[in-house]
Design an enzyme around this catalytic site. Structure first.
Site, PDB file in Angstrom:
ATOM      1  N   LYS A  42      52.251  37.604  41.228  1.00 25.08           N
ATOM      2  CA  LYS A  42      50.341  37.698  42.283  1.00 25.08           C
ATOM      3  C   LYS A  42      49.526  36.875  41.233  1.00 25.08           C
ATOM      4  O   LYS A  42      49.466  37.195  40.320  1.00 25.08           O
ATOM      5  CB  LYS A  42      50.473  38.998  42.937  1.00 25.08           C
ATOM      6  CG  LYS A  42      49.285  39.071  43.639  1.00 25.08           C
ATOM      7  CD  LYS A  42      49.371  40.606  43.704  1.00 25.08           C
ATOM      8  CE  LYS A  42      50.016  41.532  44.544  1.00 25.08           C
ATOM      9  NZ  LYS A  42      49.923  43.086  45.080  1.00 25.08           N
ATOM     10  N   ASP A  95      47.383  53.248  50.330  1.00 26.01           N
ATOM     11  CA  ASP A  95      47.219  51.373  51.280  1.00 26.01           C
ATOM     12  C   ASP A  95      48.068  51.696  51.920  1.00 26.01           C
ATOM     13  O   ASP A  95      49.345  50.225  51.335  1.00 26.01           O
ATOM     14  CB  ASP A  95      46.990  50.189  49.757  1.00 26.01           C
ATOM     15  CG  ASP A  95      46.494  49.502  50.846  1.00 26.01           C
ATOM     16  OD1 ASP A  95      46.205  49.814  51.612  1.00 26.01           O
ATOM     17  OD2 ASP A  95      46.195  48.040  50.196  1.00 26.01           O
TER      18      ASP A  95
END
Length: 397
Positions: free
Chosen positions: A17, A119
């Site tokens: 990422k 989240d």
């Protein structure tokens, strides 16, 4: 996101990422701190044995920040799967995904660090090569006893608005695990109906958009989406699988559906086998000894112990307040006294009580308080210290 092959330690595929290139320098530094936190949280969860967590392996430094190396999930994420099913997933598949994510959340909530994901959303639910669901992206996780300044981007709010609980939208700094349950309720609603909960009329039930939704599942989703955090399955310890399994068929140890009473009446041999197994199980439990009390029984014992402790403390405080015991002294003249007891006639004679005998005592004093606790001043002709009650009752005065 990038797909790469790790060659340093063992040959395997990993996901990398990278922060967006258009982020300011200070925000990229904050993202790097989030990456480091995600590595720490994943390491703690792995150490505690939390299941179905996408592990963050390491962070590799580059010229303008950090790259986060993650476990590779080859079958994509739930957001991509939902895009292929615009009217919702099959019920069995939606339930399996929800239960798996709940197991991951339970492992995080039960950790000593009290980790709250904050989240939960379809793009953070990924699938491995066998199609098993995993929960990822703990970069926004709330960790107990740590500052929350590293868990939000500058100028932004914690979580994704479409899945954030009402208390998150209000900007409350500390949230309970109920926030994750609300987000998962939004995800489950979307898996069942194909629509996002915050894009429909408030209070819409899944069964109104998908009539074949079972009533017990519809109730579970509604409770998960409650505005008050405390009313979401009692917030912390009671999880959605209990509601999901409420109406499911009972299963025995072999995984087959347990027979109903009507079936047992039609099959006497099957009923006899069940009785024998139950008797064997009781014998094994009896041989193992008493089990440690759990649940309500354990809570009752704790409450009783606390009440007893408070009562003893109050008694000690009262004794200190009263001070030393004051006795009422009575003078007993000298003379013969009948001591001991006749065990043949006196059923209350205690162990070690001397038989009846006559002793001559000089003048002495006895004293007793309201509780009949006596103190004797004087010398007895036998080797025992008589009580005031026996002396007063038998003295020839």
């Amino acid at each position: 996101m990038w797909l790469a092959e790790e060659l340093t330690f063992r040959q395997r595929l990993v996901a990398i990422k990278e922060p967006r290139a258009d982020l300011p320098v200070d925000v990229r530094e904050e993202v790097g701190q989030r990456y480091q936190r995600e590595i720490m949280v994943c390491a703690e969860l792995e150490k505690a044995g939390a299941p179905h967590i996408v592990r963050a392996l390491t962070a590799e430094p580059v010229a303008d920040g950090l790259l986060l190396v993650l476990t590779y999930m080859p079958n994509g994420d739930l957001a991509h799967l939902l895009s292929q099913h615009p009217h919702g997933l099959p019920l069995a598949q939606a339930l399996a995904i929800a239960q798996t994510v709940l197991a991951a959340l339970q492992g995080a909530h039960a950790h000593p660090l009290e980790i709250v994901h904050r989240d939960v959303k379809p793009s953070n639910i990924l699938f491995d090569g066998q199609g098993q669901a995993y929960l990822g992206d703990f970069g926004l996780a709330q960790v107990a006893n740590t500052s929350g300044s590293l868990t939000r981007l500058r100028g932004g709010s914690v979580g994704t608005p479409l899945y954030a609980a009402p208390e998150q939208e209000k900007g409350i700094g500390y949230v309970t695990p109920g926030a994750d349950l609300y987000a998962l309720g939004c995800v489950l609603f979307e898996m069942l109906t194909g629509k996002r909960y915050k894009r429909v009329k408030p209070g819409t039930r899944a069964s109104s958009l998908r009539p074949e939704t079972p009533a017990w599942l519809d109730e579970a989703v509604e409770r998960a989406l409650a505005d008050e955090a405390w009313s979401r399955w009692e917030a912390r310890r009671r999880w959605l699988p209990r509601w999901m399994q409420k109406r499911r068929k009972r299963r025995n140890v072999n995984g087959r559906a347990a027979p109903r009473q009507a079936e047992l009446k039609r099959q006497p041999e099957l009923a006899r086998q069940r009785r024998e197994r139950a008797a064997k199980r009781r014998r094994v439990e009896a041989a193992a000894g008493p089990r440690t009390p759990k649940g309500a029984e354990r809570e009752r014992q704790v409450r009783e112990a606390e009440v007893a402790r408070q009562a003893e403390l109050k008694r000690q405080q009262e004794a200190v307040r009263r001070g030393p015991i004051e006795f009422d002294w009575v003078d007993i003249p000298a003379g013969p006294f009948l001591m001991g007891s006749d065990k043949k006639k006196d059923s209350d004679a205690g162990y070690g009580e001397l038989p009846q005998h006559t002793v001559t005592l000089p003048m002495y004093r006895i004293g007793a308080d309201a509780g009949d606790k006596c103190a004797v001043q004087g010398i007895c002709g036998c080797d025992r210290l008589p009580s005031a009650k026996s002396l007063v009752g038998r003295a020839d005065t």
